[in-house]
Design a protein around this motif. Sequence first.
Motif, mmCIF file in Angstrom:
data_model
loop_
_atom_site.group_PDB
_atom_site.id
_atom_site.type_symbol
_atom_site.label_atom_id
_atom_site.label_comp_id
_atom_site.label_asym_id
_atom_site.label_seq_id
_atom_site.Cartn_x
_atom_site.Cartn_y
_atom_site.Cartn_z
ATOM 1 N N GLY A 165 49.863 -90.213 -44.365
ATOM 2 C CA GLY A 165 50.618 -89.343 -43.467
ATOM 3 C C GLY A 165 49.697 -88.588 -42.521
ATOM 4 N N LEU A 194 58.323 -96.922 -46.384
ATOM 5 C CA LEU A 194 58.975 -95.674 -45.952
ATOM 6 C C LEU A 194 59.011 -94.611 -47.046
ATOM 7 C CD1 LEU A 194 61.965 -97.131 -43.909
ATOM 8 C CD2 LEU A 194 60.026 -95.836 -43.014
ATOM 9 N N ARG A 250 58.100 -96.730 -35.459
ATOM 10 C CA ARG A 250 57.435 -96.057 -36.577
ATOM 11 C C ARG A 250 58.064 -94.702 -36.863
ATOM 12 N NH1 ARG A 250 54.666 -99.487 -39.822
ATOM 13 N NH2 ARG A 250 54.495 -101.326 -38.494
ATOM 14 N N PRO A 251 58.091 -94.315 -38.171
ATOM 15 C CA PRO A 251 58.708 -93.035 -38.504
ATOM 16 C C PRO A 251 57.856 -91.845 -38.088
ATOM 17 C CG PRO A 251 57.817 -94.094 -40.478
ATOM 18 C CD PRO A 251 57.602 -95.046 -39.340
ATOM 19 N N TRP A 252 58.525 -90.768 -37.762
ATOM 20 C CA TRP A 252 57.824 -89.530 -37.439
ATOM 21 C C TRP A 252 58.729 -88.340 -37.779
ATOM 22 C CZ3 TRP A 252 53.103 -89.307 -37.667
ATOM 23 C CH2 TRP A 252 52.423 -88.161 -37.260
ATOM 24 N N THR A 253 58.133 -87.197 -37.994
ATOM 25 C CA THR A 253 58.951 -86.010 -38.263
ATOM 26 C C THR A 253 59.782 -85.695 -37.021
ATOM 27 O OG1 THR A 253 57.078 -84.683 -37.598
ATOM 28 C CG2 THR A 253 57.438 -84.915 -39.960
ATOM 29 N N VAL A 302 57.823 -84.017 -48.246
ATOM 30 C CA VAL A 302 58.032 -84.246 -46.814
ATOM 31 C C VAL A 302 59.426 -83.786 -46.391
ATOM 32 C CG1 VAL A 302 58.174 -86.031 -45.022
ATOM 33 C CG2 VAL A 302 56.373 -86.135 -46.745
ATOM 34 N N ASN A 316 62.955 -90.726 -36.488
ATOM 35 C CA ASN A 316 62.990 -90.139 -37.826
ATOM 36 C C ASN A 316 63.040 -91.264 -38.867
ATOM 37 O OD1 ASN A 316 64.636 -88.932 -40.279
ATOM 38 N ND2 ASN A 316 63.694 -87.241 -39.169
ATOM 39 N N ALA A 317 62.432 -91.011 -40.046
ATOM 40 C CA ALA A 317 62.376 -92.049 -41.089
ATOM 41 C C ALA A 317 63.775 -92.509 -41.504
ATOM 42 C CB ALA A 317 61.616 -91.515 -42.299
ATOM 43 N N TYR A 377 56.955 -92.683 -48.579
ATOM 44 C CA TYR A 377 56.273 -91.395 -48.353
ATOM 45 C C TYR A 377 57.165 -90.411 -47.600
ATOM 46 C CZ TYR A 377 53.559 -88.127 -45.529
ATOM 47 O OH TYR A 377 53.133 -87.012 -44.890
ATOM 48 N N TRP A 378 57.889 -90.919 -46.619
ATOM 49 C CA TRP A 378 58.695 -90.043 -45.751
ATOM 50 C C TRP A 378 59.891 -89.435 -46.482
ATOM 51 C CZ3 TRP A 378 56.669 -88.605 -41.260
ATOM 52 C CH2 TRP A 378 55.627 -89.388 -40.750
ATOM 53 N N ARG A 389 68.887 -85.614 -45.560
ATOM 54 C CA ARG A 389 67.720 -86.177 -44.860
ATOM 55 C C ARG A 389 67.314 -87.578 -45.336
ATOM 56 N NH1 ARG A 389 67.547 -83.833 -40.456
ATOM 57 N NH2 ARG A 389 65.373 -84.359 -40.124
#
Length: 306
Positions: free
Chosen positions: A7, A266, A228-231, A274, A206-207, A268-269, A175
């Motif tokens: 991350g 995915l 790609r995932p991002w906050t 997180v 977003n993831a 981790y997200w 989420r």
Amino acid sequence: MLGLLRGLLLLLVAGAAPALAQDPGSVEDKRLPPLANPGAPSTPARELFGRKTEPVPLAARSIGFYSHGCLAGAVALPINGATWQVMRLSRNRNWGHPKLVAFLERLAEKAKKVGWNGLLVGDMSQPRGGPMLSGHTSHQVGLDADIWLTPMPERKLSREEREFTSAIEMVREDRLDIDPKVWTHEHTELIRTAAEDPGVERIFVNAAIKKALCREAGSNRAWLAKVRPWTGHDYHFHVRIYCPPDSPQCEPQPPPEPSDGCGHELDYWFTDAVIHPQAPLIPEPPKHQLTMANLPASCRAVLMAP
Ligand SMILES: [Zn+2]
């Protein structure tokens, strides 16, 4: 631990902070007061670039990396097109390298063909690129754009609507997935269409949105590698295009992993740390603000040009 490291690494590479598409703007003319000592080496570059209201009329050039650079020869995306409208006009961030403007116009037209009525375009870059006073760490070289996950309405939006309307939250309250009450197949089609454009280097979502795309992609999955995932990125998605050939000082981002980034990639997200980040016990020190010394040397000429 590995997930955490991954991350952090992503954080360094992506340089894309959550940008709040839904933050309201203003219809008043809010000119920034002049700086007392703009030439001081400690002056944050965002205070300098944030005060530039016009582009540099030179050949188009993206200079530096997405999260530390600037832009010469920017052009504006017109605020109204047949298949797009620009939001938050007060921010004056509808500027980009001509390749970005051409991409958005192209995408707006293609989107219509996959059932998306038209684009609501959020932040691109400032007239001379560079760091911004609010919202983003990237978007500095005129190659990044935020697109709302809300389709354009049939009518032309008023100035007030463009400043105060909110984009729609796409992520479910827990989420862990998209909100099926608002997510549609056309959202997947829009993001797929953007990712399949040969000019696009990366897309951040977003993831929970990435999870939905993985589920809905079917057997044609090559485009997923770029997404790609991002906050954040739960009201808009962020598109980044490649360094243009006219910009030798533009620094590309390393290519994404060739995998589709779905499944366990995915995990981790969606970890508790997180999804429910704890407030730090000790207040964090203020973030270091980039100064002119942190940007490529040519950015000084871009800043100082009349
Ligand atoms: Zn963005």
